[in-house]
Design a protein around this motif. Structure first.
Motif, PDB file in Angstrom:
ATOM      1  N   GLU A   1       3.975  -2.669  47.991  1.00  0.00           N
ATOM      2  CA  GLU A   1       4.956  -2.525  49.069  1.00  0.00           C
ATOM      3  C   GLU A   1       5.973  -3.658  49.078  1.00  0.00           C
ATOM      4  OE1 GLU A   1       1.047  -0.680  50.059  1.00  0.00           O
ATOM      5  OE2 GLU A   1       1.693  -2.702  49.481  1.00  0.00           O
TER       6      GLU A   1
ATOM      7  N   SER B   1       9.768  -3.246  47.894  1.00  0.00           N
ATOM      8  CA  SER B   1      10.847  -2.591  48.636  1.00  0.00           C
ATOM      9  C   SER B   1      11.997  -3.559  48.868  1.00  0.00           C
ATOM     10  CB  SER B   1      10.330  -2.048  49.970  1.00  0.00           C
ATOM     11  OG  SER B   1       9.879  -3.112  50.801  1.00  0.00           O
TER      12      SER B   1
ATOM     13  N   THR C   1      14.132  -2.805  45.869  1.00  0.00           N
ATOM     14  CA  THR C   1      14.666  -1.459  45.685  1.00  0.00           C
ATOM     15  C   THR C   1      15.502  -0.960  46.858  1.00  0.00           C
ATOM     16  OG1 THR C   1      12.620  -0.486  46.576  1.00  0.00           O
ATOM     17  CG2 THR C   1      12.731  -0.816  44.192  1.00  0.00           C
ATOM     18  N   GLU C   2      15.464  -1.653  47.979  1.00  0.00           N
ATOM     19  CA  GLU C   2      16.153  -1.142  49.162  1.00  0.00           C
ATOM     20  C   GLU C   2      17.308  -2.011  49.638  1.00  0.00           C
ATOM     21  OE1 GLU C   2      13.456  -0.223  52.310  1.00  0.00           O
ATOM     22  OE2 GLU C   2      12.070   0.873  51.010  1.00  0.00           O
TER      23      GLU C   2
END
Length: 250
Positions: free
Chosen positions: A11, A14, A17-18
């Motif tokens: 997790e 992220s 990737t975000e």
């Protein structure tokens, strides 16, 4: 560029990737990331991935079998999807110091598998049997390989053509030419009674380039003289650069 990352805390990625430049690159398909949790490849009911160290001592050691089975699953997926498997990299304190040159090398691989260790260490038999290279981001210890992995991935993704809005941005970053970057200024022209250097306001591009190069040499010589020596050994300094560096010594 495809990354396969083995992590007990997928997790965390992220953040890569975000958000920001890397998030946009991921969303546009300029890079891809597949996350693998070694607990999914542990075969006991408790999904155990670590155990006590032989010989005693504090901390736990990540077991070889779950990690090795995870890497085998990665390679199997690569084969089925026609991906050329790149190096298997362990983030470790004993690894080679990561650098801009290594970032460029990684980009040329097309694929990299990153192993994010946790706990005290990783079973050496996994390292000996499976790992192709080990990398470190510095002489300090963090809780796991996730943050170093994201740091390295960010550095590589920035180099992918089309990721940055201006292709010259990456070319002008620190370390690209072996030196630290020159100082930068923006509006207002005078801030806290400190003006922008006159040369940057004149519009004479050749003079601006000369000023930036000299400021880069000056900054690197003062803060990272080791980089000057490396640049000299690698033929990155011109005769004009050397003359300017001699003037700094006077």
């Amino acid at each position: 560029m495809r990354f396969d990352v083995v992590s007990l805390f997928p997790e965390m990625f992220s953040a890569l990737t975000e958000w920001g430049v890397t998030g946009r690159a991921y969303q546009r398909g300029l890079t891809s990331l597949r996350l693998w949790n070694p607990r999914d490849y542990a075969h006991d009911p408790r999904k155990t991935v670590d155990d006590r160290a032989y010989g005693g001592g504090p901390g736990m050691v990540m077991m070889a079998k779950p990690l090795e089975d995870t890497v085998e699953a990665i390679k199997a997926e690569h084969q089925s999807s026609g991906v050329q498997t790149g190096p298997i990299c362990l983030l470790a304190p004993q690894g080679e110091r990561f650098s801009q040159k290594i970032a460029k090398d990684i980009l040329s691989y097309g694929n990299l598998t990153l192993i994010c260790g946790r706990y005290e260490a990783v079973d050496q038999r996994f390292v000996d049997r499976t790992v192709d290279l080990q990398l470190s981001i510095g002489d300090f210890v963090v809780s796991g390989g996730e943050l170093p992995a994201m740091t390295m991935m960010d550095a590589v993704i920035r180099l992918i053509p089309g990721v940055l809005g201006d292709e010259d941005s990456a070319a002008q970053d620190s370390f690209i030419n072996g030196l630290l970057d020159h100082p930068h200024y923006t509006r207002p022209e005078i801030y806290a009674e400190i003006p922008v250097p006159d040369v940057l306001l004149g519009g004479h591009h050749a003079k601006i380039m000369d000023w930036r190069r000299q400021e880069s040499l000056k900054l690197t010589s003062r803060l990272r003289p080791d980089l000057i020596e490396d640049a000299r050994k690698n033929g990155l300094l011109s005769e004009e650069d050397e003359r300017f560096l001699l003037l700094l010594l006077k």
